[in-house]
Design an enzyme around this catalytic site. Structure first.
Site, PDB file in Angstrom:
ATOM      1  N   LYS A  22       5.698  -6.688   0.766  1.00 39.09           N
ATOM      2  CA  LYS A  22       5.535  -6.100   2.226  1.00 39.09           C
ATOM      3  C   LYS A  22       5.516  -7.100   3.017  1.00 39.09           C
ATOM      4  O   LYS A  22       6.285  -6.940   4.215  1.00 39.09           O
ATOM      5  CB  LYS A  22       4.578  -5.051   2.138  1.00 39.09           C
ATOM      6  CG  LYS A  22       4.483  -4.482   3.513  1.00 39.09           C
ATOM      7  CD  LYS A  22       3.468  -3.333   3.505  1.00 39.09           C
ATOM      8  CE  LYS A  22       1.964  -3.705   3.749  1.00 39.09           C
ATOM      9  NZ  LYS A  22       1.508  -4.250   5.005  1.00 39.09           N
ATOM     10  N   ASN A  23       4.580  -7.938   3.056  1.00 37.14           N
ATOM     11  CA  ASN A  23       4.328  -8.829   4.386  1.00 37.14           C
ATOM     12  C   ASN A  23       5.014  -9.970   4.500  1.00 37.14           C
ATOM     13  O   ASN A  23       4.833 -10.865   5.411  1.00 37.14           O
ATOM     14  CB  ASN A  23       2.613  -9.113   4.297  1.00 37.14           C
ATOM     15  CG  ASN A  23       1.872  -8.099   4.652  1.00 37.14           C
ATOM     16  OD1 ASN A  23       2.318  -6.919   4.780  1.00 37.14           O
ATOM     17  ND2 ASN A  23       0.548  -8.064   4.288  1.00 37.14           N
ATOM     18  N   CYS A 117      -6.817  -0.660  14.424  1.00 34.92           N
ATOM     19  CA  CYS A 117      -6.769   0.218  13.422  1.00 34.92           C
ATOM     20  C   CYS A 117      -7.881   0.517  12.569  1.00 34.92           C
ATOM     21  O   CYS A 117      -9.001   0.037  12.991  1.00 34.92           O
ATOM     22  CB  CYS A 117      -5.341  -0.032  12.284  1.00 34.92           C
ATOM     23  SG  CYS A 117      -6.211  -1.726  11.441  1.00 34.92           S
ATOM     24  N   ARG A 122      -7.820  -5.703  15.994  1.00 35.99           N
ATOM     25  CA  ARG A 122      -6.404  -6.437  15.661  1.00 35.99           C
ATOM     26  C   ARG A 122      -5.986  -6.816  16.871  1.00 35.99           C
ATOM     27  O   ARG A 122      -4.800  -6.557  17.356  1.00 35.99           O
ATOM     28  CB  ARG A 122      -5.687  -5.371  14.911  1.00 35.99           C
ATOM     29  CG  ARG A 122      -6.436  -4.654  13.857  1.00 35.99           C
ATOM     30  CD  ARG A 122      -6.649  -5.626  12.623  1.00 35.99           C
ATOM     31  NE  ARG A 122      -5.289  -6.038  12.132  1.00 35.99           N
ATOM     32  CZ  ARG A 122      -4.476  -5.713  11.081  1.00 35.99           C
ATOM     33  NH1 ARG A 122      -4.912  -4.253  10.910  1.00 35.99           N
ATOM     34  NH2 ARG A 122      -3.473  -6.399  10.599  1.00 35.99           N
ATOM     35  N   ASP A 308      -7.166  -8.790   1.602  1.00 39.90           N
ATOM     36  CA  ASP A 308      -6.219  -7.575   1.117  1.00 39.90           C
ATOM     37  C   ASP A 308      -6.638  -7.285  -0.166  1.00 39.90           C
ATOM     38  O   ASP A 308      -6.043  -6.356  -0.710  1.00 39.90           O
ATOM     39  CB  ASP A 308      -4.759  -7.904   1.408  1.00 39.90           C
ATOM     40  CG  ASP A 308      -4.392  -7.721   2.707  1.00 39.90           C
ATOM     41  OD1 ASP A 308      -2.970  -8.266   3.151  1.00 39.90           O
ATOM     42  OD2 ASP A 308      -5.093  -7.464   3.673  1.00 39.90           O
ATOM     43  N   ARG A 400       2.451   3.232   2.596  1.00 37.02           N
ATOM     44  CA  ARG A 400       2.976   2.335   3.503  1.00 37.02           C
ATOM     45  C   ARG A 400       3.120   0.876   2.649  1.00 37.02           C
ATOM     46  O   ARG A 400       3.908   0.192   3.279  1.00 37.02           O
ATOM     47  CB  ARG A 400       2.025   2.104   4.544  1.00 37.02           C
ATOM     48  CG  ARG A 400       1.756   3.304   5.613  1.00 37.02           C
ATOM     49  CD  ARG A 400       0.964   2.905   6.737  1.00 37.02           C
ATOM     50  NE  ARG A 400       1.523   1.554   7.462  1.00 37.02           N
ATOM     51  CZ  ARG A 400       0.940   1.091   8.268  1.00 37.02           C
ATOM     52  NH1 ARG A 400      -0.259   1.385   8.739  1.00 37.02           N
ATOM     53  NH2 ARG A 400       1.080  -0.044   8.597  1.00 37.02           N
TER      54      ARG A 400
END
Ligand code: EPZ
Length: 421
Positions: A22-23, A117, A122, A308, A400
Site C-alpha cells: 500500500k505504502n 488521525c 501528523r 506499523d 484501508r
C-alpha cells in the site's frame, strides 16, 4: 458499518500470496502525475486507500484504466484541476503526496491540509518548509495548502525528522526541479526506495537510493514509452500474517513477498521462538505448536523495527511467555489498541510511550472496536487466539490497508467472517 466475527483457538496452517505494498502504491500512483507518457503499474493491492487515490487522480482529469488484476494504466496528460479536495483528503492523509508532483509538473497545487488521525497530530511542516526552500510560494489558509512555483530550484535540504511521505514529496518535486537537490536525513523505508526506482525508470536521475542521503539531478521532463512497473510486496501485510501464525502457534508460508525488507521483524519473531525459513520470494514460519516467548520492541525509522508492526507485536506479547516491553518512538498516540486488548484479558500497563506486557495464558473473546489501521489488525490477531467469538467493529479501518483479510485468513484455516451491521 461491517464487523468481523472471529472464532479463536485454531492454530493457523497453510499458505497465501502477499499483495503489493500500500505504502509504495500510494506515492507511485501520485508520481504518475509527473509523466507526459502513459504509465502502467502492476501488483497494486485491492484496498480502499487505492480506490480513494484513483478517485483523487480521476477528479483532476487523469485518464485511468484498471483491469481485473488491478493493473492500472495512467495518463496524466489531460489534467485540468490541480486540487486535492478536503472530502477526499480527510479520508486519506496520504493524498498529500500529490502536492510535490502537481507543483513540479504544473507549477500549481491546492491540497487540503491532512488532519491528524488516531495515532497522532501528523504534521506536514517538513513537506511545506522543504518546498518553500525549493522556491515554492505557499499560503496555508482555510484548511488548504495553496502552492505555486514557476519552476522549483534544486537545493540542499537537511530534514529535521525522518519522514516517509515528506521524503517522497520532496523526491517527486526535485525530479523536475532546476538543478541538484540533496536530501539529507532522508527516509530509507523500502517504499521510498521503490518510489525512487520508479522515478528513475521514468527518466529521473536519483542517486544514493537506499541511503539517508538522496541526490536528485532535476530534468526537463519525465516519461518513457511503454513503461510498466511492478509494486514491491507489502512488508507490513507480510509481518501481520507471520504474527497470525506465531500467535496461534501454527505454521504459515507466505509467497510473493521479500524477506530482505522486513529483517527487524524476522529477528524479533525468531526471538519469540519462531522457526523461520526464507527463499527469494517466500517466508515460512513454524511455531511447532509452542507458545511464543515475550520480546522487547523499540520502534524507529527503517531499518529499525517498523512502527506499523508495533500493534501486532503488542497482541503477540499479550499471550507470550514472560514480560515484553514495547516502546513506540515514532507516533505520540499509537497504543489505542491496548484498551481493547485489556477488555480481552490482556495484562498490559502503559508507562509514557512504553507498553509493559505480561503474557496471559489465554485471552477471552469480547466485542472490540478498531481505531486505526494497524490497531484493527492487532484486534483480529487477538481474536484468532482468544477463547470464544470476538466481534471487531469499525473495520473500515482495516479495509484501508489489508487486501481481502478474511479470505486470506480463511485460507490459513481461521474461522472468520464479515457480518453486516
Ligand atoms: C508513513 O506515514 C506511512 N504512511 C505510515 O503508515 C507509517 O506509519 C509512517 O510513514 C512511519 O513509517 C504512508 O506511507 C502512506 P512520517 P507518514 O512522516 O509519512 C513527524 C500505515 O499504517 N513529521 O514518516 O505520514 C510525524 O509526526 C501508515 O500504513 C513531522 O513532524 O509518517 C511522525 O512523528 C500509518 N513533520 C514522524 O515525523 C512532517 O512534516 C514520522 O512521520 C512529517 C512528519
Amino acid at each position: 458499518m461491517d464487523k468481523l466475527l472471529i472464532t479463536g483457538g485454531q492454530p493457523l496452517a497453510g499458505e497465501l500470496r502477499i499483495s503489493g505494498a500500500k505504502n509504495a502504491a500510494l506515492p507511485i500512483l501520485a508520481a504518475t502525475l509527473l509523466s507526459d507518457k502513459p504509465v502502467s503499474v502492476g501488483n497494486i493491492p485491492h484496498l480502499h486507500d487505492i480506490t480513494t487515490t484513483l478517485e483523487l487522480l480521476g477528479q483532476m482529469g487523469v485518464d485511468l484504466m484498471v483491469d481485473e488484476k488491478m493493473n492500472i494504466e495512467v495518463n496524466a496528460n489531460h489534467i485540468n484541476k490541480f486540487e486535492a479536495p478536503y472530502e477526499l483528503v480527510k479520508t486519506m492523509r496520504a493524498s498529500i503526496l500529490v502536492l510535490g508532483p502537481l507543483l513540479a509538473r504544473f507549477g500549481e497545487a491546492h491540497v487540503s491540509l491532512p488532519g491528524g488521525c488516531a495515532i497522532g497530530t501528523r504534521p506536514v511542516d517538513i513537506h511545506i518548509d522543504s518546498l518553500i526552500k525549493m522556491g515554492a510560494n505557499i499560503q496555508v489558509e482555510a484548511g488548504y495548502i495553496h502552492a505555486t512555483a514557476k519552476r522549483l530550484i534544486g537545493c540542499h535540504l537537511l530534514l529535521d525528522k525522518v519522514t516517509v511521505t515528506g521524503t517522497e514529496n520532496i523526491l517527486m518535486a526535485a525530479a523536475l526541479a532546476d538543478g541538484v537537490t540533496i536530501i539529507e536525513n532522508a527516509a530509507k523505508e523500502p517504499e521510498v526506495t521503490d518510489l525512487a526506482h520508479f522515478l528513475n525508470k521514468m527518466g529521473a536521475k536519483i542517486t544514493g537510493i537506499g541511503s539517508d542521503i538522496l541526490t536528485v539531478e532535476g530534468v526537463e521532463r519525465l516519461g518513457v514509452e511503454n513503461l510498466r512497473y511492478e509494486i514491491l510486496p507489502d512488508r507490513i501485510e507480510t509481518g501481520t500474517y507471520l504474527v497470525a501464525g506465531a500467535i496461534t502457534r501454527g505454521r504459515v508460508k507466505l509467497k510473493n513477498t521479500d524477506p530482505r525488507i522486513l529483517d527487524a521483524v524476522l529477528v524479533k519473531l525468531r526471538e519469540a521462538g519462531a522457526d523461520i525459513e526464507c527463499g527469494d520470494t517466500w517466508i515460512e514460519l513454524n511455531m511447532h505448536g509452542k507458545r511464543p516467548k515475550a520480546v522487547n520492541i523499540r520502534t524507529a525509522p527503517y531499518p529499525a523495527f517498523p512502527t506499523d508492526m508495533q500493534a501486532q507485536f503488542t497482541a503477540l506479547n499479550s499471550v507470550a511467555d514472560g514480560i515484553g516491553l514495547i516502546t513506540e518512538t515514532v507516533f505520540e498516540n499509537r497504543f489505542m489498541h491496548v484498551q481493547e486488548l485489556l477488555r480481552m484479558g490482556a495484562q498490559i500497563k502503559l508507562e509514557s510511550n512504553t507498553a509493559i506486557c505480561s503474557g496471559a495464558e489465554h485471552l477471552t473473546a469480547a466485542p472490540v472496536m478498531a481505531t486505526d489501521l494497524r490497531a484493527s489488525a492487532s484486534l483480529v490477531l487477538a481474536g484468532l487466539v482468544a477463547q470464544g467469538e470476538t466481534l471487531v467493529d469499525r473495520i473500515y479501518h482495516i479495509d484501508r490497508g489489508y487486501d481481502h483479510i478474511e479470505e486470506k485468513l480463511t485460507q490459513l484455516g481461521a474461522t472468520i467472517r464479515r457480518v453486516p451491521n
